[in-house]
Design a protein around this motif. Structure first.
Motif, PDB file in Angstrom:
ATOM      1  N   GLU A  52      -1.935  -7.836   9.320  1.00  0.00           N
ATOM      2  CA  GLU A  52      -2.695  -6.616   9.037  1.00  0.00           C
ATOM      3  C   GLU A  52      -2.048  -5.413   9.720  1.00  0.00           C
ATOM      4  O   GLU A  52      -2.100  -4.296   9.216  1.00  0.00           O
ATOM      5  CB  GLU A  52      -4.146  -6.777   9.512  1.00  0.00           C
ATOM      6  CG  GLU A  52      -4.979  -7.633   8.590  1.00  0.00           C
ATOM      7  CD  GLU A  52      -6.377  -7.866   9.123  1.00  0.00           C
ATOM      8  OE1 GLU A  52      -7.339  -7.547   8.425  1.00  0.00           O
ATOM      9  OE2 GLU A  52      -6.501  -8.369  10.260  1.00  0.00           O
ATOM     10  N   ALA A  63       0.870  -4.015   7.768  1.00  0.00           N
ATOM     11  CA  ALA A  63       0.472  -3.123   6.671  1.00  0.00           C
ATOM     12  C   ALA A  63      -0.038  -1.787   7.179  1.00  0.00           C
ATOM     13  O   ALA A  63      -0.228  -0.860   6.391  1.00  0.00           O
ATOM     14  CB  ALA A  63      -0.605  -3.793   5.823  1.00  0.00           C
ATOM     15  N   HIS A  70      -0.578   0.583   4.180  1.00  0.00           N
ATOM     16  CA  HIS A  70      -1.524  -0.246   3.430  1.00  0.00           C
ATOM     17  C   HIS A  70      -1.710   0.264   2.011  1.00  0.00           C
ATOM     18  O   HIS A  70      -2.270  -0.435   1.177  1.00  0.00           O
ATOM     19  CB  HIS A  70      -2.864  -0.313   4.166  1.00  0.00           C
ATOM     20  CG  HIS A  70      -3.410   1.029   4.546  1.00  0.00           C
ATOM     21  ND1 HIS A  70      -2.976   1.708   5.653  1.00  0.00           N
ATOM     22  CD2 HIS A  70      -4.319   1.822   3.957  1.00  0.00           C
ATOM     23  CE1 HIS A  70      -3.600   2.870   5.736  1.00  0.00           C
ATOM     24  NE2 HIS A  70      -4.418   2.972   4.719  1.00  0.00           N
ATOM     25  N   TYR A 116       2.253  -3.737  -1.556  1.00  0.00           N
ATOM     26  CA  TYR A 116       1.149  -4.411  -0.878  1.00  0.00           C
ATOM     27  C   TYR A 116      -0.121  -4.452  -1.738  1.00  0.00           C
ATOM     28  O   TYR A 116      -1.163  -4.883  -1.271  1.00  0.00           O
ATOM     29  CB  TYR A 116       0.835  -3.735   0.447  1.00  0.00           C
ATOM     30  CG  TYR A 116       1.870  -3.943   1.541  1.00  0.00           C
ATOM     31  CD1 TYR A 116       2.806  -4.973   1.450  1.00  0.00           C
ATOM     32  CD2 TYR A 116       1.914  -3.129   2.666  1.00  0.00           C
ATOM     33  CE1 TYR A 116       3.747  -5.164   2.436  1.00  0.00           C
ATOM     34  CE2 TYR A 116       2.858  -3.314   3.661  1.00  0.00           C
ATOM     35  CZ  TYR A 116       3.780  -4.332   3.542  1.00  0.00           C
ATOM     36  OH  TYR A 116       4.710  -4.530   4.526  1.00  0.00           O
ATOM     37  N   MET A 147      -5.894  -5.402  -2.468  1.00  0.00           N
ATOM     38  CA  MET A 147      -4.627  -5.474  -1.763  1.00  0.00           C
ATOM     39  C   MET A 147      -4.054  -6.875  -1.949  1.00  0.00           C
ATOM     40  O   MET A 147      -4.777  -7.840  -2.095  1.00  0.00           O
ATOM     41  CB  MET A 147      -4.821  -5.195  -0.272  1.00  0.00           C
ATOM     42  CG  MET A 147      -5.048  -3.733   0.046  1.00  0.00           C
ATOM     43  SD  MET A 147      -5.452  -3.474   1.778  1.00  0.00           S
ATOM     44  CE  MET A 147      -3.823  -3.516   2.522  1.00  0.00           C
ATOM     45  N   LYS A 158      -8.151  -1.758  -0.185  1.00  0.00           N
ATOM     46  CA  LYS A 158      -7.536  -0.758   0.675  1.00  0.00           C
ATOM     47  C   LYS A 158      -8.622   0.011   1.435  1.00  0.00           C
ATOM     48  O   LYS A 158      -8.485   0.298   2.623  1.00  0.00           O
ATOM     49  CB  LYS A 158      -6.724   0.201  -0.208  1.00  0.00           C
ATOM     50  CG  LYS A 158      -5.733   1.024   0.543  1.00  0.00           C
ATOM     51  CD  LYS A 158      -4.975   1.940  -0.428  1.00  0.00           C
ATOM     52  CE  LYS A 158      -4.813   3.296   0.216  1.00  0.00           C
ATOM     53  NZ  LYS A 158      -4.679   4.394  -0.700  1.00  0.00           N
ATOM     54  N   TYR A 184      -9.890  -2.070   4.218  1.00  0.00           N
ATOM     55  CA  TYR A 184      -8.891  -2.086   5.295  1.00  0.00           C
ATOM     56  C   TYR A 184      -9.016  -0.817   6.135  1.00  0.00           C
ATOM     57  O   TYR A 184      -9.020  -0.861   7.361  1.00  0.00           O
ATOM     58  CB  TYR A 184      -7.500  -2.193   4.668  1.00  0.00           C
ATOM     59  CG  TYR A 184      -6.374  -2.235   5.670  1.00  0.00           C
ATOM     60  CD1 TYR A 184      -5.895  -3.447   6.149  1.00  0.00           C
ATOM     61  CD2 TYR A 184      -5.789  -1.067   6.133  1.00  0.00           C
ATOM     62  CE1 TYR A 184      -4.860  -3.493   7.060  1.00  0.00           C
ATOM     63  CE2 TYR A 184      -4.762  -1.097   7.050  1.00  0.00           C
ATOM     64  CZ  TYR A 184      -4.298  -2.308   7.507  1.00  0.00           C
ATOM     65  OH  TYR A 184      -3.273  -2.343   8.431  1.00  0.00           O
TER      66      TYR A 184
END
Lengths: 532, 362
Positions: A377, A380, A384, A389, A396, B223, B226
């Motif tokens: 993680e 990325a 990201h 990716y 993702m 995303k 994240y």
């Protein structure tokens, strides 16, 4: 010069074994699960000496000192203090045995005064006033004796890091410590503060105190210790008198193989201008000018090193260039001839990356990594949104990131090569390799790199330096900020010195020396050649 | 210092925490002259001993899943959304407006529209505190708490002044049309073999389960998720990476408020079939405990919501059939929250020596 001979003589006297050692460890072993952190370690430290313990990160230095200070119980072995076997089951017992510890991360109450911190846990009774009065007297006495002057009524959070460290030392002395353990004490200090610390330590030594200095900086070991023990992978591989060894020998003992102290590099072959900064000014929220008109250029295939004492605007420079500067920013920034938005809307880490600007930040714990995130993680992180990716519009592609991480770990020799481990479980050097791999492998046109080897072990330093030079040779421009003058001297093709938010001058490494740079770093105006 | 194996962390620690909560509850019940054995029997029997009990337990579970997920999403962005209660009530308003707007031809259409309405109103109610936090730095805990009160007052105003049908005395909206009636477990083919027509658990339970999957996918597969998690772990690092704090706070809180609002499809649309005062009955606050106990993971939230559903229904049964007052239900919940949330570390520390011994023996 008299100091080194003096130190040598003391070391010889100490090692001759006239008195009982202040500390003796016999056969100390400690395991955490399958990991043998300390393996059959024995050392003797004579009273009135400074003993260095050196080793790479994860070599077991901190574990050993934690055993000595009562944080851990050893699985086997015994501890003798002044010749008497002593059981240290907690830090109170360690304090009673006369051991004081100065941690790398200070244990001070930020909004208490110096005096209040010093008596904390060592109060004489329920009422504070008598304790405070007594401490005030003792502190005045200590300040005079050891150059340990700190305003007893100052609040901790208003003190500089160097002064906070003095408070830690005062705390230990106030508790009648005869043996002082310092864990990486200079990691956070400026060169000046470090010099001052060493003067204090020498003063303490002359008064008969015993000092154990844990560090991974060879220069400090050579400068101040009488004898030194080297740890490697949980074992004590050698104990030598400092006067009889050399940095090269110690480095080899630490790493277990020959280490290149300076990475070989070909002369730079600079191409077109990549970064052009004109009159960059940054004023922070309190209205303090952090950068006062910085102008510089870096060409492709060139490393510009920024030398300077920490806190002279280097961090602000990196942050603004990296797209996340705070405060009021003015000036002009060009990358490959095109203007880049300096601050405000359109200036983010994302837009910088899109322009080919990669950034290895100074503080990998608070900026470069998310310590709770796994290695993949973190690989990325910042990228990201990268196309490779993403699986589809919505999701993702975690599998792709993990595969990429495995490759990066192999190419950058990250150990252990497990992409699923959280970042915090890697050593400093391996964490930095993860950041470096992430930033370098996107082939940036400009790499911003701050303190690339802070808290990184020697074996990894060489590796990291090599990668930075390789990137330069591949045609990238590199802006290197470091407080380690050695690092600046060995990596830079040009050196700019920063002081008080300004560039004091530029020098070529071959045509300058540490004295001249030191003067510039101290703000002495640029009079080229005057230093000689 | 020593880490526990994963299974102990995820199963053993919560189990022991629950056991401790139960033991202390038993002591309290004894102290006030009740019979703990009887209490447990009544609770278990009333909550999970019959399809009827399950019908209520799963009804409460549905609400708690939504509010628990709401807290979870905000938590991952580093925001503590205490405003689930107000967002759920506003969600109820959204549901009511949608359901009363049209003579819906089929419940499925009504459900889709009502879910959107609930989410929209819940999100809107979270938007103002989120904006204040993102732009002005006003602490979201304070503002969301205040918005609970504002929300409750606003609902009362809407019920009394706007939604109350002419001639009706109590502050409530009109009944929703037939077409907006959600099938309960007794009306779903297959499930109707087990459940009677009387249970309040309804199709929105499946929407709640779907929401668990959706939140999991959002947080760990997209995303945005994240960025939410990265920002929640380290604001400074997020800035370095170019993640916009305003964007993350706003989106996370909108999603969070939306989830809390969506609870209204269960209680307002699925059960009462009209909007009444204080429809959410504290489920927004229980969501905090559910998220805490579920370790802010959707699967954990599901299990914790089930547990709290059990406590809620079992507690009600206990109050009904024993001499133990229903208020003891609050004590029970409080102890569960205390042990699984706040004293979690204590339980873990108690376990560490055993695991160290076990490891030494191997």
């Amino acid at each position: 010069m008299t100091e080194t001979t003096d130190a040598g003589r003391q070391a010889t006297a100490a090692l001759s074994g006239a008195a009982a050692p202040a500390i003796e460890l016999r056969g100390i072993s400690k395991a955490f699960g399958p990991v043998q952190a300390n393996k059959d370690i024995s050392i003797r430290v004579m009273p009135g000496t400074i003993h260095g313990i050196i080793g790479e990160n994860g070599a077991g230095k901190s574990t050993l000192m934690s055993i000595l200070y009562g944080f851990y119980r050893a699985d086997a072995g015994e501890i003798l203090i002044n010749g008497r076997p002593t059981i240290i089951h907690d830090s109170q017992a360690a304090i009673r045995a006369g051991i004081g510890m100065v941690f790398q991360h200070f244990k001070l109450v930020q909004n208490f005064t110096v005096l209040e911190n010093v008596i904390l846990g060592a109060e004489d009774g329920a009422l504070l006033r008598p304790s405070l009065a007594k401490a005030r007297k003792t502190l005045a006495h200590l300040a005079e004796e050891y150059e340990l002057d700190v305003d007893p009524d100052a609040v901790i959070e208003e003190l500089s890091v160097g002064h906070q460290q003095r408070v830690e030392i005062l705390k230990a002395l106030y508790r009648h410590a005869d043996i002082l353990i310092l864990d990486e004490p200079t990691g956070v200090l400026t060169p000046d503060e470090a010099d001052h610390l060493f003067r204090i330590l020498r003063g303490l030594k002359e008064q008969g105190k015993t000092i154990i200095l844990i560090t991974h900086k060879l220069r400090e070991i050579m400068e101040i210790t009488d004898s030194v023990s080297v740890m490697r992978r949980g074992e004590m591989v050698a104990t030598v008198k400092t006067a009889e060894t050399s940095p090269e020998e110690l480095a080899e003992l630490m790493v277990g193989r020959k280490v290149l102290m300076h990475v070989p590099k070909a002369p730079a072959n600079p191409g077109d201008t990549v970064l052009k900064l004109e009159n960059l000014r940054v004023t922070d929220a309190e209205g303090v000018d952090r950068l006062k008109g910085v102008s510089l250029t870096i060409r492709a295939g060139e490393i510009l090193g920024i030398a300077g004492v920490a806190g002279n605007g280097q961090s602000e420079l990196l942050e603004v260039l990296g797209g996340f500067g705070a405060g009021k920013v003015t000036g002009r920034m060009e990358v490959q001839g095109q203007e880049v938005v300096l601050a405000g809307h359109g200036a983010t880490g994302q837009t910088r990356r899109a322009r080919g600007i990669a950034h290895v930040p100074e503080d990998r714990h608070h900026l470069g990594l998310i310590l709770d995130f796994s290695a993949w993680e973190n690989v990325a992180f910042g990228y990201h949104g990268a196309k490779d990716y993403q699986a589809s519009g919505l999701f993702m592609d975690n599998a792709a990131i993990i595969r990429d991480t495995e490759g990066k770990m192999e190419r950058f020799d990250v150990r252990p090569p497990n992409p699923h481990l959280p970042a915090q479980s890697f050593s400093g050097g391996n964490q930095q390799k993860i950041v470096l791999a992430r930033e370098i492998e996107r082939n940036p046109v400009l790499l911003l790199v701050g303190q690339p080897t802070r808290g990184v072990d020697i074996g990894a330093i060489e590796f990291i330096h090599r990668r930075i030079v390789e990137l330069r040779d591949a045609g990238a421009a590199v802006l290197l900020v470091s407080v380690e003058l050695d690092e600046i001297m060995s990596l830079s093709d040009r050196i700019a010195v920063m002081f008080d938010g300004q560039i004091m001058g530029e020098r070529l490494p071959a045509e300058t020396n540490e004295r001249e740079l030191g003067l510039l770093m101290a703000g002495v105006a640029q009079t080229k050649g005057a230093a000689e | 210092m020593t880490k526990l194996p994963t299974w102990a962390d995820l199963v053993l620690v919560p189990f022991i925490s629950l056991l401790l909560a139960a033991v202390i509850s038993a002591i309290v019940i004894l102290a006030i002259g009740g019979d703990p054995i009887e209490a447990v029997t009544v609770m278990v029997d009333g909550a999970i001993g019959s399809p009827y009990g399950w019908g209520y337990t799963l009804y409460y579970t549905t609400s708690f899943i939504f509010t628990g997920l709401a807290v979870t999403v905000a938590y991952h962005a580093g925001q503590f959304n205490i405003g689930g209660e107000g967002q759920a009530q506003l969600g109820g308003l959204g549901v009511a407006l949608v359901c009363l707007a049209l003579p819906w031809p089929h419940w499925s259409l009504a459900l889709v529209a009502a879910t959107a309405g609930a989410a929209l109103f819940g999100a809107a109610w979270a938007a103002i505190p989120a904006w204040l936090q993102a732009k002005r730095g006003s602490h979201i805990v304070i503002t969301t708490i205040m918005f609970n009160y504002i929300g409750a007052a606003f609902i009362v105003y809407m019920l009394v002044e706007v939604l109350r049908p002419v001639g009706q005395m109590d502050p409530a909206s009109a009944r929703f049309p037939e077409g907006a009636k959600l099938p309960n477990f007794g009306q779903i083919p297959g499930l109707d073999l087990i459940f009677s027509n009387k249970v309040p658990a309804n199709v929105s339970f499946f929407a709640a389960v779907a929401a668990c999957f959706a939140v999991w996918a959002l947080l760990w597969r997209t995303k945005l998720g994240y960025e939410i998690r990265a920002f929640g772990k380290s604001e400074s690092a997020a800035r370095y990476a170019g993640i916009s704090p305003v964007k993350v706070i706003m989106l996370a809180m909108l999603i969070s408020g939306g989830l809390a609002g969506m609870m209204a499809i269960n209680n307002v649309m699925g059960e009462s079939e009209r909007l009444v005062q204080n429809a959410s009955e504290g489920a927004g606050f229980i969501g905090i405990a559910v998220a805490l106990m579920g370790r802010n993971h959707p699967f954990g939230v599901f299990l914790a919501a089930l547990l709290f559903g059990f406590l809620y229904q079992g507690g009600a049964e206990m109050g009904l059939w024993t001499t133990i007052p229903i208020e003891l239900r609050l004590l029970l919940q409080g102890l569960v929250i205390l042990f699984t949330g706040a004293l979690d570390t204590m339980v873990r520390m108690m376990l560490v020596p055993f695991f160290r011994l076990a490891r030494g023996a191997v």
